[in-house]
Design a protein around this motif. Structure first.
Motif, PDB file in Angstrom:
ATOM      1  N   MET A  70      -5.899  -2.259   2.424  1.00  0.00           N
ATOM      2  CA  MET A  70      -5.124  -1.596   1.570  1.00  0.00           C
ATOM      3  C   MET A  70      -3.663  -1.438   2.026  1.00  0.00           C
ATOM      4  O   MET A  70      -3.432  -1.397   3.135  1.00  0.00           O
ATOM      5  N   PRO A  71      -2.517  -1.307   0.906  1.00  0.00           N
ATOM      6  CA  PRO A  71      -1.025  -1.286   1.365  1.00  0.00           C
ATOM      7  C   PRO A  71      -0.684  -0.001   2.006  1.00  0.00           C
ATOM      8  O   PRO A  71      -1.533   1.111   1.700  1.00  0.00           O
ATOM      9  N   VAL A  72       0.311   0.027   2.813  1.00  0.00           N
ATOM     10  CA  VAL A  72       0.912   1.094   3.371  1.00  0.00           C
ATOM     11  C   VAL A  72       1.246   2.345   2.263  1.00  0.00           C
ATOM     12  O   VAL A  72       1.095   3.554   2.580  1.00  0.00           O
ATOM     13  N   ALA A  73       1.554   1.767   1.198  1.00  0.00           N
ATOM     14  CA  ALA A  73       1.922   2.632   0.009  1.00  0.00           C
ATOM     15  C   ALA A  73       0.540   3.522  -0.579  1.00  0.00           C
ATOM     16  O   ALA A  73       0.987   4.518  -0.776  1.00  0.00           O
ATOM     17  N   TYR A  74      -0.384   2.711  -0.131  1.00  0.00           N
ATOM     18  CA  TYR A  74      -1.655   3.522  -0.610  1.00  0.00           C
ATOM     19  C   TYR A  74      -1.791   4.757   0.082  1.00  0.00           C
ATOM     20  O   TYR A  74      -2.127   5.989  -0.425  1.00  0.00           O
ATOM     21  N   GLU A  76       0.515   6.296   2.137  1.00  0.00           N
ATOM     22  CA  GLU A  76       1.434   7.364   1.838  1.00  0.00           C
ATOM     23  C   GLU A  76       1.078   8.268   0.691  1.00  0.00           C
ATOM     24  O   GLU A  76       1.288   9.648   0.805  1.00  0.00           O
ATOM     25  N   GLU A  77       0.752   7.729  -0.383  1.00  0.00           N
ATOM     26  CA  GLU A  77       0.241   8.525  -1.358  1.00  0.00           C
ATOM     27  C   GLU A  77      -0.940   9.319  -1.246  1.00  0.00           C
ATOM     28  O   GLU A  77      -0.826  10.422  -1.469  1.00  0.00           O
ATOM     29  N   ALA A  78      -1.956   8.734  -0.770  1.00  0.00           N
ATOM     30  CA  ALA A  78      -3.265   9.483  -0.265  1.00  0.00           C
ATOM     31  C   ALA A  78      -2.869  10.745   0.676  1.00  0.00           C
ATOM     32  O   ALA A  78      -3.446  11.764   0.378  1.00  0.00           O
ATOM     33  N   PHE A  79      -2.312  10.247   1.791  1.00  0.00           N
ATOM     34  CA  PHE A  79      -1.941  11.430   2.760  1.00  0.00           C
ATOM     35  C   PHE A  79      -0.993  12.436   2.139  1.00  0.00           C
ATOM     36  O   PHE A  79      -1.417  13.784   2.320  1.00  0.00           O
ATOM     37  N   SER A  80      -0.184  12.267   1.413  1.00  0.00           N
ATOM     38  CA  SER A  80       0.727  13.085   0.591  1.00  0.00           C
ATOM     39  C   SER A  80       0.015  14.121  -0.291  1.00  0.00           C
ATOM     40  O   SER A  80      -0.067  15.251  -0.489  1.00  0.00           O
ATOM     41  N   LEU A  81      -0.989  13.216  -0.949  1.00  0.00           N
ATOM     42  CA  LEU A  81      -1.807  14.051  -2.054  1.00  0.00           C
ATOM     43  C   LEU A  81      -2.916  14.925  -1.346  1.00  0.00           C
ATOM     44  O   LEU A  81      -3.007  16.212  -1.822  1.00  0.00           O
ATOM     45  N   ILE A  82      -3.464  14.712  -0.272  1.00  0.00           N
ATOM     46  CA  ILE A  82      -4.250  15.508   0.397  1.00  0.00           C
ATOM     47  C   ILE A  82      -3.421  16.645   1.112  1.00  0.00           C
ATOM     48  O   ILE A  82      -3.970  18.119   0.936  1.00  0.00           O
ATOM     49  N   ILE A 103      -1.586  -4.812  11.730  1.00  0.00           N
ATOM     50  CA  ILE A 103      -0.760  -3.986  12.099  1.00  0.00           C
ATOM     51  C   ILE A 103       0.963  -4.699  12.448  1.00  0.00           C
ATOM     52  O   ILE A 103       0.696  -5.896  12.727  1.00  0.00           O
ATOM     53  N   ASP A 104       1.830  -3.819  11.585  1.00  0.00           N
ATOM     54  CA  ASP A 104       3.175  -4.246  11.774  1.00  0.00           C
ATOM     55  C   ASP A 104       4.196  -3.131  12.060  1.00  0.00           C
ATOM     56  O   ASP A 104       3.638  -1.943  11.929  1.00  0.00           O
ATOM     57  N   ALA A 109       5.213   2.929  11.457  1.00  0.00           N
ATOM     58  CA  ALA A 109       6.085   3.971  10.775  1.00  0.00           C
ATOM     59  C   ALA A 109       5.093   4.839  10.157  1.00  0.00           C
ATOM     60  O   ALA A 109       5.329   5.987  10.444  1.00  0.00           O
ATOM     61  N   LEU A 110       4.209   4.378   9.523  1.00  0.00           N
ATOM     62  CA  LEU A 110       3.219   5.341   8.942  1.00  0.00           C
ATOM     63  C   LEU A 110       2.471   5.989   9.872  1.00  0.00           C
ATOM     64  O   LEU A 110       2.279   7.339   9.690  1.00  0.00           O
ATOM     65  N   PHE A 111       2.042   5.344  10.728  1.00  0.00           N
ATOM     66  CA  PHE A 111       1.178   6.202  11.798  1.00  0.00           C
ATOM     67  C   PHE A 111       1.913   7.330  12.386  1.00  0.00           C
ATOM     68  O   PHE A 111       1.581   8.435  12.765  1.00  0.00           O
ATOM     69  N   ARG A 112       3.250   7.010  12.716  1.00  0.00           N
ATOM     70  CA  ARG A 112       4.023   8.058  13.286  1.00  0.00           C
ATOM     71  C   ARG A 112       4.394   9.045  12.584  1.00  0.00           C
ATOM     72  O   ARG A 112       4.275  10.161  12.959  1.00  0.00           O
ATOM     73  N   ARG A 113       4.783   8.843  11.148  1.00  0.00           N
ATOM     74  CA  ARG A 113       5.191   9.770  10.336  1.00  0.00           C
ATOM     75  C   ARG A 113       3.925  10.754  10.114  1.00  0.00           C
ATOM     76  O   ARG A 113       4.433  12.088   9.992  1.00  0.00           O
ATOM     77  N   TRP A 114       2.783  10.459  10.138  1.00  0.00           N
ATOM     78  CA  TRP A 114       1.583  11.119   9.672  1.00  0.00           C
ATOM     79  C   TRP A 114       0.596  11.678  10.858  1.00  0.00           C
ATOM     80  O   TRP A 114      -0.437  11.901  10.801  1.00  0.00           O
TER      81      TRP A 114
END
Length: 386
Positions: A70-74, A76-82, A103-104, A109-114
């Motif tokens: 699943m893409p990074v953007a998915y 990002e949206e799911a975490f923000s929604l929760i 992993i790239d 960046a997503l792992f760090r942000r959340w």
């Protein structure tokens, strides 16, 4: 089921699809490319938070199939929604278990942000890893997995690894330890290859699996402590708090409690108890599905025929474990999926899985404590004599 549940874990299957084909995989739908919609994510957490059953520290595990297809953007949206649905007083922590091949920098960046907890599946050095963890064309996945791990290290993202120990790995504690140190892996977890779903592990048919794992873990633990490199060994460090806790502190096993954990597939079907049950088939328990998050309330699911039948038999197994097993205080009744797979029923007790993941580490720790106590007693005698 008179007392209300306490949901401490939500396991979400964003897709059953996996981009590789591990030879020991038990998942029946790993070629299914269906995905979990954000509407389903919303429905899950709206229900969990509205129920009042959520633990103040709620772990959300994205698992089964390969979640990073699943893409990074998915996410990002799911975490923000929760986060938008989460009421005050509840802290949500996300965790992802991945084969690491995708992993790239964007994922890091997503792992760090959340502050995502990251687990990477790698079975050891190339010849051990590539024996089972292969592509759909049968090629080894070692290089891409190690590249993902190195990306995590380069970006300063904390992670642990889970290594499945098949027969080859069990014979190679020194090689496994050297591999972890060479790559820079500091936090290690072992899963002994087990029989689950339609996969039957060859370890148990060969015999002496418990003795072989004991020898492996004893050697690995001792040598990993002799010099720097390994910071956390789950089978020892994770077990210590369960062995050394105060007598009045109850042991926890969310796998045997109705809605101790909630497991949701990409279509919104809900199960409980062991997350590995989700997606398996069993007519006696309604394929382990207690309802669908889009059509059924959590209360209705809790009272469903499937939930009641599973809880009845799981509770009978837990009671039997408590009555006859000296290790009950450590494990709290075992793993329902392993009881069902190995013994044919939830309403049973000891399994080979118990012997490996509960008994072996507990015995090693208690023996080490006995040796330490003997050394301290001898030292006190010497001091008093002088």
């Amino acid at each position: 089921m008179d007392s209300p549940p306490c949901i401490d874990t939500v396991v979400l299957q964003p897709t059953p699809f996996c981009n590789i084909a591990c030879r020991y995989c038990y998942l029946p739908s790993r070629s299914d490319t269906s995905t979990m919609s954000l509407d389903t994510v919303r429905a899950v957490f709206a229900a969990v938070f509205a129920s009042g059953w959520s633990h103040p520290w709620l772990t959300v595990i994205w698992h089964a199939g390969e979640p990073l297809v699943m893409p990074v953007a998915y996410y990002e949206e799911a975490f923000s929604l929760i986060a938008s649905l989460c009421p005050p007083g509840i802290e949500v922590r996300h965790a992802i278990q991945t084969n690491g091949m995708l992993i790239d920098a964007a994922w890091c960046a997503l792992f760090r942000r959340w502050e995502v907890g990251v687990g990477v599946s790698i079975d050891g050095p190339r010849e051990i890893h590539d024996a089972n963890r292969v592509t759909r064309q049968g090629r080894g996945t070692y290089d891409k997995t190690v590249a993902g791990i190195r990306c995590l290290i380069d970006k300063g993202i904390p992670f642990h690894v889970i290594s499945v120990l098949s027969a080859q790995g069990l014979q190679a504690p020194d090689e496994m330890l050297a591999f972890y140190r060479e790559v820079g892996i500091t936090d290690v977890c072992f899963n002994v290859e087990e029989s689950e779903g339609d996969h039957v592990s060859e370890l148990f048919s060969e015999g002496n699996a418990e003795a072989r794992f004991r020898a492996f873990l004893s050697t690995f633990w001792r040598k990993s402590r002799e010099s720097a490199g390994i910071r956390f060994l789950r089978e020892i460090d994770g077990m210590l708090t369960r062995i050394l806790r105060p007598d009045e502190a109850a042991g926890e096993n969310s796998q045997v409690q109705p809605f101790g954990m909630i497991n949701v597939d990409c279509h919104g079907n809900v199960s409980s108890f062991s997350p590995e049950l989700l997606g398996l088939k069993n007519a006696d328990y309604g394929d382990f599905i207690v309802g669908n998050i889009h059509t059924d309330s959590l209360q209705a699911m809790r009272q469903s025929d499937a939930m009641r039948a599973m809880h009845r038999d799981i509770a009978a197994g837990v009671a039997a474990c408590k009555a006859e097993c000296a290790y009950f205080a450590v494990c709290g009744g075992g793993s329902p999926i392993n009881k069902l797979t190995e013994n044919g029923s939830f309403a049973t007790t000891r399994t080979s899985f118990c012997d490996l993941v509960q008994k072996v580490p507990t015995d090693l720790i208690l023996e080490a404590l006995d040796r330490l106590e003997t050394v301290l007693d001898d030292d006190m005698l010497v001091r008093s004599a002088s």
